[in-house]
Scaffold this motif. Structure first.
Motif, PDB file in Angstrom:
ATOM      1  N   VAL A   3     -11.581  10.028  15.463  1.00 39.99           N
ATOM      2  CA  VAL A   3     -11.083   9.934  13.492  1.00 39.99           C
ATOM      3  C   VAL A   3     -11.047  10.391  12.722  1.00 39.99           C
ATOM      4  CG1 VAL A   3     -13.319   8.824  13.449  1.00 39.99           C
ATOM      5  CG2 VAL A   3     -11.404   7.386  12.959  1.00 39.99           C
ATOM      6  N   GLY A   4      -9.928   9.819  11.651  1.00 39.82           N
ATOM      7  CA  GLY A   4      -9.175  10.331  10.249  1.00 39.82           C
ATOM      8  C   GLY A   4      -8.975   8.815   9.258  1.00 39.82           C
ATOM      9  N   VAL A   5      -9.717   8.992   8.579  1.00 38.82           N
ATOM     10  CA  VAL A   5      -9.649   8.215   7.095  1.00 38.82           C
ATOM     11  C   VAL A   5      -9.335   7.851   5.399  1.00 38.82           C
ATOM     12  CG1 VAL A   5     -10.725   6.034   5.831  1.00 38.82           C
ATOM     13  CG2 VAL A   5     -11.173   6.258   8.546  1.00 38.82           C
ATOM     14  N   VAL A   6      -8.747   8.327   5.023  1.00 40.27           N
ATOM     15  CA  VAL A   6      -8.206   8.086   4.012  1.00 40.27           C
ATOM     16  C   VAL A   6      -8.066   6.724   2.717  1.00 40.27           C
ATOM     17  CG1 VAL A   6      -6.153   9.214   1.952  1.00 40.27           C
ATOM     18  CG2 VAL A   6      -6.954  10.116   4.377  1.00 40.27           C
ATOM     19  N   ILE A   7      -8.662   7.389   2.107  1.00 39.96           N
ATOM     20  CA  ILE A   7      -8.491   5.802   0.980  1.00 39.96           C
ATOM     21  C   ILE A   7      -8.229   6.236  -0.891  1.00 39.96           C
ATOM     22  CG2 ILE A   7      -9.817   4.166  -0.180  1.00 39.96           C
ATOM     23  CD1 ILE A   7     -11.707   3.946   2.069  1.00 39.96           C
ATOM     24  N   GLU A   8      -7.159   5.615  -0.827  1.00 40.25           N
ATOM     25  CA  GLU A   8      -6.994   5.777  -2.586  1.00 40.25           C
ATOM     26  C   GLU A   8      -6.849   4.607  -3.268  1.00 40.25           C
ATOM     27  OE1 GLU A   8      -2.807   8.171  -1.201  1.00 40.25           O
ATOM     28  OE2 GLU A   8      -2.782   6.428  -0.976  1.00 40.25           O
ATOM     29  N   ALA A   9      -7.804   4.430  -4.000  1.00 35.80           N
ATOM     30  CA  ALA A   9      -8.211   3.718  -4.696  1.00 35.80           C
ATOM     31  C   ALA A   9      -7.972   3.583  -6.581  1.00 35.80           C
ATOM     32  CB  ALA A   9      -9.102   3.236  -4.236  1.00 35.80           C
ATOM     33  N   SER A  10      -7.739   2.762  -7.278  1.00 28.81           N
ATOM     34  CA  SER A  10      -7.576   2.580  -9.124  1.00 28.81           C
ATOM     35  C   SER A  10      -9.519   1.912  -8.839  1.00 28.81           C
ATOM     36  CB  SER A  10      -6.402   1.726  -9.276  1.00 28.81           C
ATOM     37  OG  SER A  10      -5.319   2.954  -9.046  1.00 28.81           O
ATOM     38  N   HIS A  11      -9.833   2.216 -10.118  1.00 26.78           N
ATOM     39  CA  HIS A  11     -11.432   1.174 -10.277  1.00 26.78           C
ATOM     40  C   HIS A  11     -11.289   0.466 -11.425  1.00 26.78           C
ATOM     41  CE1 HIS A  11     -14.129   3.644  -7.163  1.00 26.78           C
ATOM     42  NE2 HIS A  11     -12.670   3.779  -6.986  1.00 26.78           N
ATOM     43  N   MET A  12     -10.937  -0.272 -11.440  1.00 20.14           N
ATOM     44  CA  MET A  12     -11.033  -1.460 -12.455  1.00 20.14           C
ATOM     45  C   MET A  12     -11.721  -0.544 -13.920  1.00 20.14           C
ATOM     46  SD  MET A  12      -8.391  -3.050 -12.088  1.00 20.14           S
ATOM     47  CE  MET A  12      -8.263  -4.244 -13.712  1.00 20.14           C
ATOM     48  N   CYS A  13     -13.706  -0.080 -13.229  1.00 23.74           N
ATOM     49  CA  CYS A  13     -14.110  -0.006 -14.677  1.00 23.74           C
ATOM     50  C   CYS A  13     -13.560   1.216 -15.314  1.00 23.74           C
ATOM     51  CB  CYS A  13     -15.302   0.463 -13.262  1.00 23.74           C
ATOM     52  SG  CYS A  13     -15.560   1.536 -12.021  1.00 23.74           S
ATOM     53  N   MET A  14     -12.666   1.963 -14.580  1.00 26.91           N
ATOM     54  CA  MET A  14     -12.154   3.576 -15.504  1.00 26.91           C
ATOM     55  C   MET A  14     -10.794   3.246 -16.415  1.00 26.91           C
ATOM     56  SD  MET A  14     -12.473   6.358 -12.419  1.00 26.91           S
ATOM     57  CE  MET A  14     -11.823   7.274 -13.312  1.00 26.91           C
ATOM     58  N   MET A  15     -10.487   1.587 -15.892  1.00 27.09           N
ATOM     59  CA  MET A  15      -9.088   1.064 -16.298  1.00 27.09           C
ATOM     60  C   MET A  15      -9.436   0.227 -17.452  1.00 27.09           C
ATOM     61  SD  MET A  15      -6.947   0.597 -13.131  1.00 27.09           S
ATOM     62  CE  MET A  15      -5.712   0.174 -13.400  1.00 27.09           C
ATOM     63  N   MET A  16      -9.880  -0.778 -16.957  1.00 31.64           N
ATOM     64  CA  MET A  16     -10.984  -2.071 -18.552  1.00 31.64           C
ATOM     65  C   MET A  16     -11.360  -1.530 -19.317  1.00 31.64           C
ATOM     66  SD  MET A  16     -10.161  -5.541 -16.133  1.00 31.64           S
ATOM     67  CE  MET A  16     -10.630  -6.165 -17.309  1.00 31.64           C
ATOM     68  N   ARG A  17     -12.450  -0.402 -19.450  1.00 31.29           N
ATOM     69  CA  ARG A  17     -13.310  -0.537 -19.832  1.00 31.29           C
ATOM     70  C   ARG A  17     -13.338   0.944 -19.593  1.00 31.29           C
ATOM     71  NH1 ARG A  17     -16.943   1.008 -16.945  1.00 31.29           N
ATOM     72  NH2 ARG A  17     -18.611   1.704 -19.302  1.00 31.29           N
ATOM     73  N   GLY A  18     -14.455   1.359 -20.407  1.00 37.99           N
ATOM     74  CA  GLY A  18     -15.265   3.083 -19.833  1.00 37.99           C
ATOM     75  C   GLY A  18     -13.965   4.497 -20.574  1.00 37.99           C
ATOM     76  N   VAL A  19     -13.702   4.573 -19.177  1.00 36.73           N
ATOM     77  CA  VAL A  19     -12.712   6.318 -20.038  1.00 36.73           C
ATOM     78  C   VAL A  19     -11.886   5.440 -20.414  1.00 36.73           C
ATOM     79  CG1 VAL A  19     -12.179   6.700 -17.170  1.00 36.73           C
ATOM     80  CG2 VAL A  19     -12.037   8.396 -19.567  1.00 36.73           C
ATOM     81  N   GLN A  20     -10.963   4.333 -19.859  1.00 36.45           N
ATOM     82  CA  GLN A  20      -9.557   3.510 -20.079  1.00 36.45           C
ATOM     83  C   GLN A  20      -8.691   4.656 -19.232  1.00 36.45           C
ATOM     84  OE1 GLN A  20      -9.302   1.412 -23.542  1.00 36.45           O
ATOM     85  NE2 GLN A  20     -11.672   2.169 -24.474  1.00 36.45           N
ATOM     86  N   LYS A  21      -8.689   4.801 -18.341  1.00 38.98           N
ATOM     87  CA  LYS A  21      -7.676   5.996 -17.225  1.00 38.98           C
ATOM     88  C   LYS A  21      -6.769   4.449 -16.402  1.00 38.98           C
ATOM     89  CE  LYS A  21      -7.988   9.071 -20.510  1.00 38.98           C
ATOM     90  NZ  LYS A  21      -8.029   8.922 -21.591  1.00 38.98           N
ATOM     91  N   GLN A  22      -5.528   4.196 -16.572  1.00 35.49           N
ATOM     92  CA  GLN A  22      -4.507   3.590 -16.796  1.00 35.49           C
ATOM     93  C   GLN A  22      -4.245   4.205 -14.809  1.00 35.49           C
ATOM     94  OE1 GLN A  22      -5.462   0.366 -17.172  1.00 35.49           O
ATOM     95  NE2 GLN A  22      -6.340   2.020 -19.427  1.00 35.49           N
TER      96      GLN A  22
END
Ligand SMILES: Nc1nc2c(ncn2[C@@H]2O[C@H](COP(=O)(O)OP(=O)(O)OP(=O)(O)O)[C@@H](O)[C@H]2O)c(=O)[nH]1
Ligand SMILES: [Zn+2]
Length: 199
Positions: free
Chosen positions: A149-168
């Motif tokens: 079995v193989g699992v790949v997840i690609e995701a964007s994190h709102m905590c890195m977009m809306m606040r904090g490091v703010q990388k969109q």
């Protein structure tokens, strides 16, 4: 058809306290709980939070076991581009993206819809992307007992977009492989197929 796309959301029982905590948050940020638009907000927000964390009450193993069928198919089965919406456990802000999952049967195939269903069971909790990946991988591996079995997840994190490091535009990729997928050729075939439009 109902105006509500997902009726599940409207049958959610609110755990004691959650609604009151939202009242406290609204009050705490200096807003007026009594103004029109906010009067029902603690209840709405509590329902939304119960919906987004309903995975704690669900059993992924039972879901998979409910649709396993004996079948002699021993090529790779890939379900790609499964939308995920989860909550990061550090900020309780959403992270969202896609999961790509493959397995090679070992006497049993599983009903296709059950794969996205178990993804939701683990995504609808407070998570980190790494553990979400691992939870899905281990559940399929230990329940279906496939050749791999193989699992790949690609995701964007709102905590890195809306606040904090703010990388969109940063995208986080996590992956996990068991059995046949630990072999480089099998893993590469999976990775090639999920990046191709023809798969
Ligand atoms: N590894 C991992 N980290 C995550 C995930 N979701 C959020 N984080 C990170 O969790 C970390 C928490 O770090 P802290 O320094 O305790 O929190 P913070 O001060 O809010 O950090 P900043 O986001 O950098 O402002 C941050 O670096 C987040 O980017 C995830 O799924 N996996
Ligand atoms: Zn976070």
């Amino acid at each position: 058809m109902s105006a509500y796309h997902n009726l599940e959301e409207y049958n959610i029982e609110i755990t004691n306290g959650v609604k009151e905590f939202y009242s406290g948050i609204i009050d705490g940020i200096g807003e007026n709980l009594n103004r029109d638009g906010l009067q029902k907000t603690p209840e709405r927000a509590a329902k939304a939070m119960m919906f987004l964390t309903q995975g704690y009450k669900q059993d992924a193993v039972e879901i998979l076991k409910g649709a396993m069928f004996a079948e002699n198919y021993d090529n790779m089965v890939i379900i790609k581009d499964i939308e995920i919406y989860s909550l990061c456990e550090h900020h309780m802000l959403p992270f969202f993206g896609k999961a790509h999952i493959a397995y090679i049967p070992n006497g049993y195939i599983v009903g296709l819809s059950k794969i996205p269903r178990i993804v939701d069971v683990f995504a609808r909790r407070l998570q980190v992307q790494e553990r979400l990946t691992h939870d899905i991988l281990e559940c399929i591996n230990s329940t279906l007992k496939p050749q791999g079995v193989g699992v790949v997840i690609e995701a964007s994190h709102m905590c890195m977009m809306m606040r904090g490091v703010q990388k969109q535009n940063s995208l986080t990729t996590t992956s996990g492989f068991r059995g046949q997928f630990e072999k480089i050729e099998t893993r590469n075939e999976f990775l090639k197929l999920i990046s191709s439009d023809l798969s």
